[in-house]
Motif scaffolding. Structure first.
Motif, PDB file in Angstrom:
ATOM      1  N   LEU A 124       0.726  -1.165   0.054  1.00 36.98           N
ATOM      2  CA  LEU A 124       0.010   0.179   0.139  1.00 36.98           C
ATOM      3  C   LEU A 124       0.787   1.366  -0.088  1.00 36.98           C
ATOM      4  N   LYS A 125       2.158   1.084   0.419  1.00 37.75           N
ATOM      5  CA  LYS A 125       3.039   2.222   0.153  1.00 37.75           C
ATOM      6  C   LYS A 125       2.919   2.873  -1.190  1.00 37.75           C
ATOM      7  N   VAL A 126       2.914   2.000  -2.151  1.00 37.92           N
ATOM      8  CA  VAL A 126       2.986   2.452  -3.687  1.00 37.92           C
ATOM      9  C   VAL A 126       1.835   2.102  -4.300  1.00 37.92           C
ATOM     10  N   PHE A 127       0.670   1.452  -3.853  1.00 36.67           N
ATOM     11  CA  PHE A 127      -0.474   1.341  -4.587  1.00 36.67           C
ATOM     12  C   PHE A 127      -1.307   2.781  -4.556  1.00 36.67           C
ATOM     13  N   GLU A 128      -1.594   3.027  -5.703  1.00 33.41           N
ATOM     14  CA  GLU A 128      -2.527   4.587  -5.607  1.00 33.41           C
ATOM     15  C   GLU A 128      -3.888   4.366  -6.026  1.00 33.41           C
ATOM     16  N   GLY A 129      -4.396   3.025  -5.998  1.00 35.98           N
ATOM     17  CA  GLY A 129      -5.781   2.852  -6.297  1.00 35.98           C
ATOM     18  C   GLY A 129      -6.646   3.116  -5.231  1.00 35.98           C
ATOM     19  N   THR A 130      -7.791   2.592  -5.369  1.00 35.94           N
ATOM     20  CA  THR A 130      -8.915   2.527  -4.256  1.00 35.94           C
ATOM     21  C   THR A 130      -8.959   1.196  -3.486  1.00 35.94           C
ATOM     22  N   VAL A 131      -8.728   1.283  -2.007  1.00 31.34           N
ATOM     23  CA  VAL A 131      -8.865   0.263  -1.359  1.00 31.34           C
ATOM     24  C   VAL A 131     -10.247   0.096  -0.524  1.00 31.34           C
ATOM     25  N   MET A 132     -10.609  -1.347  -0.572  1.00 38.01           N
ATOM     26  CA  MET A 132     -11.696  -1.707   0.208  1.00 38.01           C
ATOM     27  C   MET A 132     -11.124  -2.886   1.268  1.00 38.01           C
ATOM     28  N   GLY A 133     -11.799  -2.787   2.470  1.00 41.41           N
ATOM     29  CA  GLY A 133     -11.193  -3.951   3.269  1.00 41.41           C
ATOM     30  C   GLY A 133     -12.204  -4.721   3.969  1.00 41.41           C
ATOM     31  N   VAL A 134     -12.058  -5.840   3.909  1.00 42.15           N
ATOM     32  CA  VAL A 134     -12.996  -6.841   4.777  1.00 42.15           C
ATOM     33  C   VAL A 134     -12.288  -7.780   5.688  1.00 42.15           C
ATOM     34  N   THR A 135     -13.004  -7.957   6.714  1.00 37.25           N
ATOM     35  CA  THR A 135     -12.592  -8.630   8.005  1.00 37.25           C
ATOM     36  C   THR A 135     -13.635  -9.305   8.620  1.00 37.25           C
ATOM     37  N   GLY A 136     -13.414 -10.164   9.530  1.00 38.04           N
ATOM     38  CA  GLY A 136     -14.492 -10.840  10.495  1.00 38.04           C
ATOM     39  C   GLY A 136     -14.027 -12.271  10.588  1.00 38.04           C
ATOM     40  N   THR A 137     -14.618 -12.975  11.672  1.00 35.63           N
ATOM     41  CA  THR A 137     -14.276 -14.314  11.650  1.00 35.63           C
ATOM     42  C   THR A 137     -14.728 -15.090  10.763  1.00 35.63           C
ATOM     43  N   ASN A 138     -16.122 -15.179  10.232  1.00 37.27           N
ATOM     44  CA  ASN A 138     -16.446 -15.898   9.129  1.00 37.27           C
ATOM     45  C   ASN A 138     -17.236 -14.731   7.857  1.00 37.27           C
ATOM     46  N   PRO A 159      -1.083  -8.771  -2.377  1.00 34.20           N
ATOM     47  CA  PRO A 159      -1.043  -7.298  -3.230  1.00 34.20           C
ATOM     48  C   PRO A 159       0.049  -6.958  -3.751  1.00 34.20           C
ATOM     49  N   SER A 160       1.481  -7.154  -3.024  1.00 31.85           N
ATOM     50  CA  SER A 160       2.707  -6.723  -3.180  1.00 31.85           C
ATOM     51  C   SER A 160       3.165  -7.716  -4.679  1.00 31.85           C
ATOM     52  N   LEU A 161       2.627  -8.781  -4.616  1.00 30.44           N
ATOM     53  CA  LEU A 161       2.775  -9.524  -5.985  1.00 30.44           C
ATOM     54  C   LEU A 161       2.207  -9.026  -7.078  1.00 30.44           C
ATOM     55  N   LEU A 162       0.927  -8.366  -7.125  1.00 29.96           N
ATOM     56  CA  LEU A 162       0.071  -8.100  -8.086  1.00 29.96           C
ATOM     57  C   LEU A 162       0.833  -6.767  -8.509  1.00 29.96           C
ATOM     58  N   ILE A 163       1.458  -5.864  -7.793  1.00 30.15           N
ATOM     59  CA  ILE A 163       2.114  -4.809  -8.002  1.00 30.15           C
ATOM     60  C   ILE A 163       3.469  -5.140  -8.648  1.00 30.15           C
ATOM     61  N   ALA A 164       4.100  -6.104  -8.203  1.00 29.15           N
ATOM     62  CA  ALA A 164       5.475  -6.249  -8.980  1.00 29.15           C
ATOM     63  C   ALA A 164       5.365  -6.822 -10.077  1.00 29.15           C
ATOM     64  N   GLU A 165       4.416  -7.595 -10.597  1.00 25.87           N
ATOM     65  CA  GLU A 165       4.021  -8.245 -11.688  1.00 25.87           C
ATOM     66  C   GLU A 165       3.147  -7.451 -12.878  1.00 25.87           C
ATOM     67  N   ASP A 166       3.049  -5.959 -12.325  1.00 26.52           N
ATOM     68  CA  ASP A 166       2.328  -5.336 -13.272  1.00 26.52           C
ATOM     69  C   ASP A 166       0.760  -5.494 -13.610  1.00 26.52           C
ATOM     70  N   ARG A 167       0.204  -5.916 -12.646  1.00 19.12           N
ATOM     71  CA  ARG A 167      -1.142  -6.470 -12.462  1.00 19.12           C
ATOM     72  C   ARG A 167      -2.113  -5.355 -11.592  1.00 19.12           C
ATOM     73  N   VAL A 168      -1.530  -4.387 -11.493  1.00 20.80           N
ATOM     74  CA  VAL A 168      -2.178  -3.433 -10.515  1.00 20.80           C
ATOM     75  C   VAL A 168      -3.612  -3.040 -10.873  1.00 20.80           C
ATOM     76  N   PRO A 169      -4.439  -3.368  -9.808  1.00 25.20           N
ATOM     77  CA  PRO A 169      -5.864  -2.976 -10.248  1.00 25.20           C
ATOM     78  C   PRO A 169      -6.033  -1.593 -10.042  1.00 25.20           C
ATOM     79  N   GLU A 170      -7.537  -1.013 -10.483  1.00 23.07           N
ATOM     80  CA  GLU A 170      -8.010   0.268  -9.873  1.00 23.07           C
ATOM     81  C   GLU A 170      -8.565   0.149  -8.668  1.00 23.07           C
ATOM     82  N   ILE A 171      -8.954  -0.957  -8.380  1.00 19.08           N
ATOM     83  CA  ILE A 171      -9.644  -1.292  -6.939  1.00 19.08           C
ATOM     84  C   ILE A 171      -9.176  -2.414  -6.284  1.00 19.08           C
ATOM     85  N   LEU A 172      -8.632  -2.448  -5.062  1.00 22.06           N
ATOM     86  CA  LEU A 172      -7.934  -3.399  -4.399  1.00 22.06           C
ATOM     87  C   LEU A 172      -8.817  -3.706  -3.409  1.00 22.06           C
ATOM     88  N   VAL A 173      -9.452  -5.008  -3.435  1.00 24.81           N
ATOM     89  CA  VAL A 173     -10.303  -5.851  -2.220  1.00 24.81           C
ATOM     90  C   VAL A 173      -9.621  -6.465  -1.560  1.00 24.81           C
TER      91      VAL A 173
END
Length: 452
Positions: free
Chosen positions: A97-111, A141-155
């Motif tokens: 996320l230090k280098v990702f410039e798009g939109t971030v959405m985060g999901v957490t929870g036990t289930n 996500p670091s692998l997506l960025i390193a391999e030039d598969r950077v999305p607009e929205i990172l879920v």
């Protein structure tokens, strides 16, 4: 040149190493054993240094920061020494996320977090957005960025382990899907576990949105955690009442019996797909609300996306029927709360199959749904405790899952009803993980299923 020490040599470490190498750094990767030979080989081939063996303080020589794999305990000696020296400790998520410039959405929870994360990404893709599910599921996500598969929205699906090591994650929309006892061997108390997950909420930008069931809002107040300034949407199911929330908030209602969703943001009551289980009603509504916080979309278009989504296996998955009665594989159920949710999806009493490696929880809460249990079947290491906690339900106990499945056709004949495999336990007494357990269930049941 600054040098990074990556602790752990698994999937997230590979992504972190590739990203650092691309940025011109040569990281040092350390693990106490070579647990994933293919990943270790790729790390070496890429040009990173890999050290297998004891993680002594000497590894910190010349190190400017550490990136820690989520499976490691925060209390291991090398991390304690790093803190003593004042070295920054990051997660692989932080690095990306230090280098990702798009939109971030985060999901957490036990289930529910894996289903919600992948459903969210799918709905956004169906609407034409370049979105990718990542984090605890899919590609780091670091692998997506390193391999030039950077999305607009990172879920991002984010476990408490990942959030433990992460800085507050600046994101547009945070979803906290559920909370129940789990991972207490790591966090010690339920309060610590909750606060680890709540870190996701704290990074939500003021113009963003928090989405969670009413019970999570209530739990947050009980633990007196700070609330961010972003508005909250709380999802109220059936007879639940809204709970006070700090700052601006809105309420969305789900009528699980009628399959209707209504409330703020819905000018009229909308109908959910008829075949959704109880917990997937919540996953779908939360995902739709999250998508609508980003893009304009009609209910019709969003539901079309739901119908084309490929549901993840072993999560209350209907695999067929035996003697006309449906069979559900819910191997992902690794705690009591998830089994309670599965039972809420049943409209008639079922044969309920649970067991495995217990997590120290009481199984007694399952008795509250006795009207949805036609017969209780227990197996594995948890068998004696299930028998003790639920003795009023007269469970039949088998030593292993295989032994229980060998008897299943006869049990269906004796107790004609749907079969729900929702273990409420970890799988490690017999299997590597819940996926292997779910596959074993399917392999043994498939020959017994009715022919269509």
């Amino acid at each position: 040149m600054n040098k990074t020490l990556i602790l752990g040599a698994g999937r997230s470490a590979l992504g972190a190493a590739k990203l650092l190498l691309r940025q011109g750094h040569r990281p040092l990767v350390s693990d106490i054993a070579e647990k994933f030979p293919e990943i270790a080989q790729e790390i070496r081939a890429d040009g990173a240094d890999l050290v297998i063996g004891p993680q002594t303080p000497e590894l910190l020589t010349g190190i400017s920061q550490l990136v820690v794999s989520p499976g490691l305990s925060p209390e291991i000696p090398i991390l304690q020494e790093a803190r003593r020296r004042g070295l920054p400790i990051l997660s692989e998520i932080d690095l990306a996320l230090k280098v990702f410039e798009g939109t971030v959405m985060g999901v957490t929870g036990t289930n529910g977090k894996s289903t919600t994360t992948t459903l969210l990404a799918h709905l956004l893709q169906e609407l034409g957005s370049k979105a990718e599910a990542s984090g605890n599921i899919g590609i780091a996500p670091s692998l997506l960025i390193a391999e030039d598969r950077v999305p607009e929205i990172l879920v991002l699906e984010l476990s408490s382990y990942q959030l433990d090591f992460s800085q507050p994650i600046r994101n547009h929309c945070s979803l906290f899907m559920s909370f129940s006892p789990d991972h207490l061997e790591r966090h010690g108390t339920m309060e610590n576990y909750f606060k680890a997950k709540w870190k996701l909420m704290l990074g939500t930008v003021e113009s963003g949105r928090l989405i969670m069931p009413r019970r999570i809002v209530e739990q947050a107040h009980a633990y007196a955690v700070p609330f961010p300034k972003a508005p909250i949407t709380q999802i109220v199911v059936d007879a639940e009442t809204p709970y006070k929330a700090y700052g601006p908030s809105q309420v969305v209602h789900i009528d699980s019996q009628k399959g209707l969703v209504s409330g703020d943001g819905f000018p009229q009551a909308e109908t959910l797909p008829a075949d959704l289980s109880f917990h997937n009603q919540l996953n779908v509504v939360a995902s739709i609300l999250a998508v609508r916080s980003l893009v304009e979309a009609s209910w019709k278009d969003l539901l079309r996306g739901v119908t084309t989504y490929q549901w993840l296996p072993y999560r209350f998955q209907k695999i067929g029927s035996i003697q006309g009665h449906p069979v559900f594989n819910d191997s992902k159920s690794t705690n009591v709360e998830s089994t309670l949710v599965a039972l809420q999806s049943m409209r008639v009493p079922a044969l309920v199959l649970l067991g495995g490696q217990p997590k120290g929880e009481s199984f007694a809460p399952i008795a509250a749904h006795r009207d949805r249990i036609g017969k209780l079947i227990a197996f594995g290491a948890a068998g004696p405790k299930i028998e003790s906690d639920l003795k009023d339900l007269n469970p039949i106990v088998f030593p292993t899952l295989k032994a229980a499945l060998d008897a299943i056709v006869g049990l269906v004949r004796q107790h004609p009803a749907p079969l729900v495999f929702s273990p409420a336990c970890a799988s490690f007494d017999e299997f590597k993980n819940f996926e292997e357990r779910g596959a074993f269930f399917n392999q043994n049941l498939t020959p017994l299923l009715d022919k269509s």
